[in-house]
Design a protein around this motif. Structure first.
Motif, mmCIF file in Angstrom:
data_model
loop_
_atom_site.group_PDB
_atom_site.id
_atom_site.type_symbol
_atom_site.label_atom_id
_atom_site.label_comp_id
_atom_site.label_asym_id
_atom_site.label_seq_id
_atom_site.Cartn_x
_atom_site.Cartn_y
_atom_site.Cartn_z
ATOM 1 N N LEU A 146 0.856 -1.181 0.000
ATOM 2 C CA LEU A 146 0.000 0.000 0.000
ATOM 3 C C LEU A 146 0.891 1.228 0.000
ATOM 4 O O LEU A 146 1.700 1.420 0.903
ATOM 5 C CB LEU A 146 -0.907 0.000 1.231
ATOM 6 C CG LEU A 146 -1.696 1.287 1.517
ATOM 7 C CD1 LEU A 146 -2.675 1.596 0.389
ATOM 8 C CD2 LEU A 146 -2.427 1.175 2.861
ATOM 9 N N TYR A 147 0.725 2.070 -1.021
ATOM 10 C CA TYR A 147 1.505 3.285 -1.192
ATOM 11 C C TYR A 147 0.580 4.464 -0.913
ATOM 12 O O TYR A 147 -0.423 4.656 -1.623
ATOM 13 C CB TYR A 147 2.086 3.353 -2.601
ATOM 14 C CG TYR A 147 2.924 2.140 -2.960
ATOM 15 C CD1 TYR A 147 4.314 2.152 -2.775
ATOM 16 C CD2 TYR A 147 2.327 0.974 -3.442
ATOM 17 C CE1 TYR A 147 5.074 1.034 -3.077
ATOM 18 C CE2 TYR A 147 3.091 -0.147 -3.744
ATOM 19 C CZ TYR A 147 4.459 -0.111 -3.557
ATOM 20 O OH TYR A 147 5.211 -1.220 -3.845
ATOM 21 N N CYS A 148 0.899 5.274 0.109
ATOM 22 C CA CYS A 148 -0.035 6.329 0.491
ATOM 23 C C CYS A 148 0.643 7.335 1.413
ATOM 24 O O CYS A 148 1.649 7.015 2.060
ATOM 25 C CB CYS A 148 -1.257 5.734 1.193
ATOM 26 S SG CYS A 148 -0.872 4.889 2.758
ATOM 27 N N PRO A 149 0.095 8.556 1.508
ATOM 28 C CA PRO A 149 0.553 9.495 2.533
ATOM 29 C C PRO A 149 0.212 8.964 3.923
ATOM 30 O O PRO A 149 -0.724 8.181 4.088
ATOM 31 C CB PRO A 149 -0.229 10.780 2.212
ATOM 32 C CG PRO A 149 -0.687 10.623 0.805
ATOM 33 C CD PRO A 149 -0.895 9.162 0.609
ATOM 34 N N PRO A 150 0.948 9.391 4.949
ATOM 35 C CA PRO A 150 0.741 8.838 6.288
ATOM 36 C C PRO A 150 -0.679 8.975 6.823
ATOM 37 O O PRO A 150 -1.148 8.125 7.575
ATOM 38 C CB PRO A 150 1.734 9.637 7.143
ATOM 39 C CG PRO A 150 2.789 10.083 6.192
ATOM 40 C CD PRO A 150 2.086 10.319 4.890
ATOM 41 N N GLY A 151 -1.395 10.006 6.467
ATOM 42 C CA GLY A 151 -2.720 10.241 7.026
ATOM 43 C C GLY A 151 -3.751 9.182 6.686
ATOM 44 O O GLY A 151 -4.771 9.061 7.372
ATOM 45 N N VAL A 152 -3.514 8.407 5.637
ATOM 46 C CA VAL A 152 -4.510 7.415 5.210
ATOM 47 C C VAL A 152 -4.721 6.368 6.294
ATOM 48 O O VAL A 152 -5.852 6.075 6.696
ATOM 49 C CB VAL A 152 -4.092 6.763 3.880
ATOM 50 C CG1 VAL A 152 -5.003 5.591 3.543
ATOM 51 C CG2 VAL A 152 -4.112 7.799 2.761
#
Length: 250
Positions: A88-94
């Motif tokens: 999963l590639y995502c900004p930390p807030g997800v």
């Protein structure tokens, strides 16, 4: 098979029969999803039964882009399978946002998390994620395999990095919320369809797809506004629409 399928096209909340932001990308058997907003998971499972995918990219933490990631988490956690953790590639807030729905289980039990923005090798793709302005940290995503490029903005206001994100893209998926009064706001965190066309032109993209339509908007009007700014093909994201990737260019 090399193609992209629209899972959802609405911003904020889904219109009847539609879903919020989501796209399914397949390249020679490698499967990756871009965003999983409201009502996208059933469409993903109809396309790829049992959630048989190789990775997920989420642009930001707003639920119209990520909430169905939680359904996929529960399916993998409680479905009885023993799959390896899903990249999963995502900004930390997800993960911070979704952990409130499942406080007793660490989402990392299912997801192998890679932070964005940044650059990663994801199967056949080079993934480049650039920060773009929104109400929360958001990344635009560029997937490149050989000379084939798919770019997607997530949600964004106007920003010079859009031209870099979509540079020479075979398909540039650009948010065109057209929220009433959007172009009059002092702080811009979303865009109009005319602006989407303008940035696609500056990027030198080959095709433009508008997405993240504000519920109730006339999509034909949005396409016409983008076409006034962009001379090549303009498409409206539509649930179930399949876009084949072009043959390799010399």
């Amino acid at each position: 098979m090399r193609q992209m399928t629209v899972l959802g096209s609405c911003g904020a909340f889904p219109e009847p029969g539609r879903a919020c932001s989501g796209f399914a990308v397949e390249w020679d058997g490698f499967r990756i999803a871009l965003d999983l907003g409201y009502a996208t998971l059933p469409r993903l499972l109809a396309l790829w039964p049992d959630g048989a995918l190789d990775g997920i990219v989420v642009t930001h933490e707003h639920p119209d882009h990520c909430v169905d990631l939680h359904g996929l988490f529960r399916m993998r956690l409680y479905g009885g399978g023993r799959e390896p953790r899903l990249p999963l590639y995502c900004p930390p807030g997800v993960l911070d946002r979704l952990s409130g729905l499942e406080p007793d289980v660490d989402l990392r039990a299912v997801f192998d998390v890679h932070p964005l923005p940044g650059t990663h090798r994801v199967g056949p793709f080079e993934l480049t994620a650039l920060p773009l302005p929104h109400y929360v940290p958001n990344v635009g995503v560029r997937l490149q395999a050989g000379r084939t490029v798919l770019a997607y903005t997530g949600d964004t206001g106007p920003d010079p990095l859009l031209a870099e994100l979509g540079r020479d893209a075979d398909l540039f998926i650009v948010e065109a919320t057209d929220r009433p009064g959007e172009n009059l706001r002092s702080e811009r965190n979303l865009m109009t369809s005319a602006e989407a066309g303008r940035w696609a032109r500056q990027a030198g993209a080959r095709r433009l797809m508008l997405t993240h339509f504000w519920p109730g908007n006339d999509r034909a009007t949005s396409v016409a506004a983008a076409r006034a700014e962009f001379d090549d093909e303009v498409l409206a994201a539509d649930e179930g629409l399949v876009i084949p990737f072009p043959a390799a260019r010399p």
